[in-house]
Design an enzyme around this catalytic site. Structure first.
Site, PDB file in Angstrom:
ATOM      1  N   SER A   1       0.846  -1.202   0.000  1.00  0.00           N
ATOM      2  CA  SER A   1       0.000   0.000   0.000  1.00  0.00           C
ATOM      3  C   SER A   1       0.881   1.252   0.000  1.00  0.00           C
ATOM      4  CB  SER A   1      -0.966  -0.040   1.186  1.00  0.00           C
ATOM      5  OG  SER A   1      -1.970   0.946   1.047  1.00  0.00           O
TER       6      SER A   1
ATOM      7  N   ASP B   1      -9.922  -4.036  -5.315  1.00  0.00           N
ATOM      8  CA  ASP B   1      -9.249  -2.873  -4.712  1.00  0.00           C
ATOM      9  C   ASP B   1      -9.608  -1.622  -5.508  1.00  0.00           C
ATOM     10  OD1 ASP B   1      -7.512  -0.981  -3.666  1.00  0.00           O
ATOM     11  OD2 ASP B   1      -5.727  -2.225  -3.832  1.00  0.00           O
TER      12      ASP B   1
ATOM     13  N   HIS C   1      -8.274  -4.615  -1.131  1.00  0.00           N
ATOM     14  CA  HIS C   1      -7.120  -3.925  -0.574  1.00  0.00           C
ATOM     15  C   HIS C   1      -6.778  -4.503   0.802  1.00  0.00           C
ATOM     16  CE1 HIS C   1      -4.226  -0.670  -0.788  1.00  0.00           C
ATOM     17  NE2 HIS C   1      -4.441  -0.448   0.500  1.00  0.00           N
TER      18      HIS C   1
END
Length: 339
Positions: free
Chosen positions: A173, A275, A305
């Site tokens: 991320s 995501d 995600h």
């Protein structure tokens, strides 16, 4: 009118609640993380019933910035073998969490044992107290730390086990975003004798002013809804800029840095179909590949995600893909050195 980094007051309040943060009068945050922190485990406790697969130790990085490294090594490394060094950057939208967060601690434990590798997890400064590029600067500090260790041999684990010719940068991320920007910055530094041979970006956190189709499709995503994503960028980016800044939107700066992009090592880029960031991740992968970077794209139809935090099978699939990527590069380098 061009969409700016402006969030309706009620929506912003919801985003703060979602992230379990409150803004203080001085601009700092009070964080109430949903996951606990855990200490490092530098040695095996003979009285403990927990079976360790990796050891970990906290080492100072830049005392002035209050940064440090949590270094991991397998409990049982392969005999007479040097291990790759993975410099790791955790996720959290640049605002949240730590190397000590149990989710990242356990992940690094597992990766260190399974790959096997030494993993240097970096405690970088968080925004908004330290807005970008502070995290990138801390990442460069970590790369320089590895270089200094290779030259001066300070840490006994690194001295015994590290192969400094096989260094990887890895992040998830926001950590994946850091990997890209730190990778570019590292090209300006004389790092001899270490060599960064691969970048691993798991669901890298990028964005722009224009909404992607996946952002609009998953506007109310349970992990990264759009209003929360907007708030994180608002607090992480330099004040007064929008999401079409080079830190958040790598395509904006493509022409300016294309000569450096060409020099990046091999990249593993992984993303998931559920995501909101998936479209931007695919565009990023295409962009760097168009400049000659060897990209291993892994864009799955399933998942969401940070899925590896919640799903053990997805976590194991991620570890396996990283192991394969690292092994392929290490084997390739061994072949070259034997020629």
């Amino acid at each position: 009118m061009a969409e700016q980094n402006i969030i309706a007051e009620s929506t912003m309040e919801d985003a703060y609640k979602f992230l379990k943060i409150t803004r203080n009068p001085d601009g700092s945050l009070t964080r109430n993380p949903p996951v606990p922190n855990v200490p490092s485990t530098p040695e095996i406790d003979p009285n403990s019933s927990n079976q360790l697969i990796s050891l970990s130790n906290d080492l100072p990085l830049n005392p002035a910035a209050n940064t440090f490294i949590r270094l991991y090594r397998p409990v049982s490394p392969p005999p007479n073998a040097k291990l790759p060094l993975i410099i790791y950057f955790h996720g959290g939208g640049f605002l949240l969490l730590s190397v000590s967060s149990v989710i990242f601690h356990e992940s690094c434990n597992a990766m260190s044992a399974q790959i096997p590798a030494l993993i240097a997890s970096v405690e970088y400064r968080l925004a908004p107290e330290h807005r970008l590029p502070a995290a990138y600067e801390d990442a460069v500090d970590a790369i320089k730390w590895a270089n200094d260790e290779a030259i001066n041999g300070g840490d006994p684990w690194l001295k015994e086990f590290a192969d400094f010719s096989k260094v990887f940068l890895m992040g998830s991320s926001s950590g994946g975003n850091i990997v890209y920007h730190a990778g570019l910055r590292a090209l300006d530094i004389n790092l001899d004798p270490i060599k960064i041979v691969g970048l691993i970006m798991n669901q890298p956190y990028f964005g722009g002013v224009k909404r992607s189709e996946s952002e609009l499709k998953f506007v109310n995503d349970k992990i990264l809804p759009l209003h929360v994503n907007d708030l994180m960028w608002l607090l992480a980016l330099p004040e007064g800029v929008d999401r079409d800044h080079e830190y958040s939107n790598p395509l904006i700066n493509e022409v300016k840095v294309k000569e450096k992009i060409k020099r990046l090592p091999r990249c593993l880029i992984r993303g998931y179909g559920g995501d909101p960031l998936i479209d931007g991740q695919k565009e990023f992968a295409k962009m760097i590949e168009s400049h000659g970077v060897h990209v291993t794209p892994q864009f799955l139809e399933t998942g969401y995600h940070a899925v590896e935090i919640f799903d053990k099978k997805c976590a194991q699939d991620l570890y396996d893909s990283i192991k394969d990527f690292v092994k392929s590069i290490c084997d390739e380098n061994v072949g070259k050195s034997a020629m």
